[in-house]
Design an enzyme around this catalytic site. Structure first.
Site, PDB file in Angstrom:
ATOM      1  N   ASP A   1       0.561  -5.768   6.153  1.00 41.59           N
ATOM      2  CA  ASP A   1       1.293  -5.407   4.954  1.00 41.59           C
ATOM      3  C   ASP A   1       2.783  -5.615   5.236  1.00 41.59           C
ATOM      4  O   ASP A   1       3.187  -5.724   6.402  1.00 41.59           O
ATOM      5  CB  ASP A   1       0.996  -3.945   4.618  1.00 41.59           C
TER       6      ASP A   1
ATOM      7  N   ASP B   1       5.986  -4.114   3.001  1.00 41.40           N
ATOM      8  CA  ASP B   1       6.851  -2.967   2.727  1.00 41.40           C
ATOM      9  C   ASP B   1       6.322  -1.703   3.401  1.00 41.40           C
ATOM     10  O   ASP B   1       5.177  -1.306   3.204  1.00 41.40           O
ATOM     11  CB  ASP B   1       6.972  -2.738   1.221  1.00 41.40           C
TER      12      ASP B   1
END
Length: 226
Positions: free
Chosen positions: A20, A22
């Site tokens: 991922d 953020d």
């Protein structure tokens, strides 16, 4: 003698890593909180409550949770505006602790970015954080369903040619952890948001992760989880 309180490092092996962006490798909380605070206030919502559900999801999916009676067409239109604002605002975007060394260690190993950001936002934030963009990436445009749906992670594994069970996900949010688990993958939770959502293992940031390659070519992760 009193028993030692030292926790032995956790060791996990995988054939590929799915990352991922953020909250996991890029700290963009300042931008996210600015943009979603303003959006919540404009819609008469409590910003603190809104920020509890924004992380990990595509914007339209967050809006659908917060404004459940609103037509999806309006969410999609407003999400386009939100993405443009977030892409233009990189103030305070920095790498998560340990991310530069972590990404450097992955440079020749199978890995992919799997993010709820679109390609433009992902590029803006990875550039602002001075992190290398993985060659394989799954962005918002790539999928039909937002996290916590597992589609993005399954797509990342397929692009790398690796069975989902041989992948390890790095995630920070409830939605992302749920997506990785639904894909049949182990999940390493990163940062304070992740601990409460049942990841396979949890680290405070990426300084606690050492990456090495095993003789058989698999990736070995040594985690200082204490």
């Amino acid at each position: 003698m009193p028993a030692s309180t030292t926790t032995a490092p956790a060791v996990l092996t995988a054939k590929a890593l799915l990352l991922d962006m953020d909250g996991t490798i890029v700290n963009s909380d300042a931008v996210v909180e600015r943009c979603w605070h303003d959006w919540a206030v404009a819609h008469g919502l409590d910003p603190k409550e809104a920020l509890k559900v924004v992380h990990g999801r595509q914007g339209y999916a967050t809006m659908a949770i917060l404004l459940p009676d609103r037509p999806m067409e309006e969410n999609l239109a407003e999400n386009a505006v939100m993405l443009a604002r977030e892409t233009a605002d990189t103030e305070g975007v920095v790498p998560i602790g340990g991310a530069p060394a972590f990404m450097a260690a992955l440079s020749t190993l199978p890995h992919a970015l799997v993010t709820s950001a679109d390609a433009a936002l992902a590029t803006a934030r990875m550039t602002a954080a001075a992190l290398p963009m993985p060659e394989v990436r799954v962005t918002a445009e790539s999928v039909q369903a937002s996290k916590p749906d597992p589609e993005g992670f399954l797509m990342g594994a397929a692009a790398l040619g690796v069975d989902p069970a041989d992948c390890i996900v790095f995630e920070d949010s409830a939605a992302g952890i749920a997506a990785g688990q639904a894909a049949g993958m182990r999940v390493i939770g990163v940062g304070p948001r992740a601990a409460a959502h049942g990841p396979t293992a949890h680290v405070p940031d990426l300084t606690a992760v050492a990456v090495t390659t095993s003789p058989d070519g698999s990736i070995t992760l040594t985690l200082e989880t204490a």
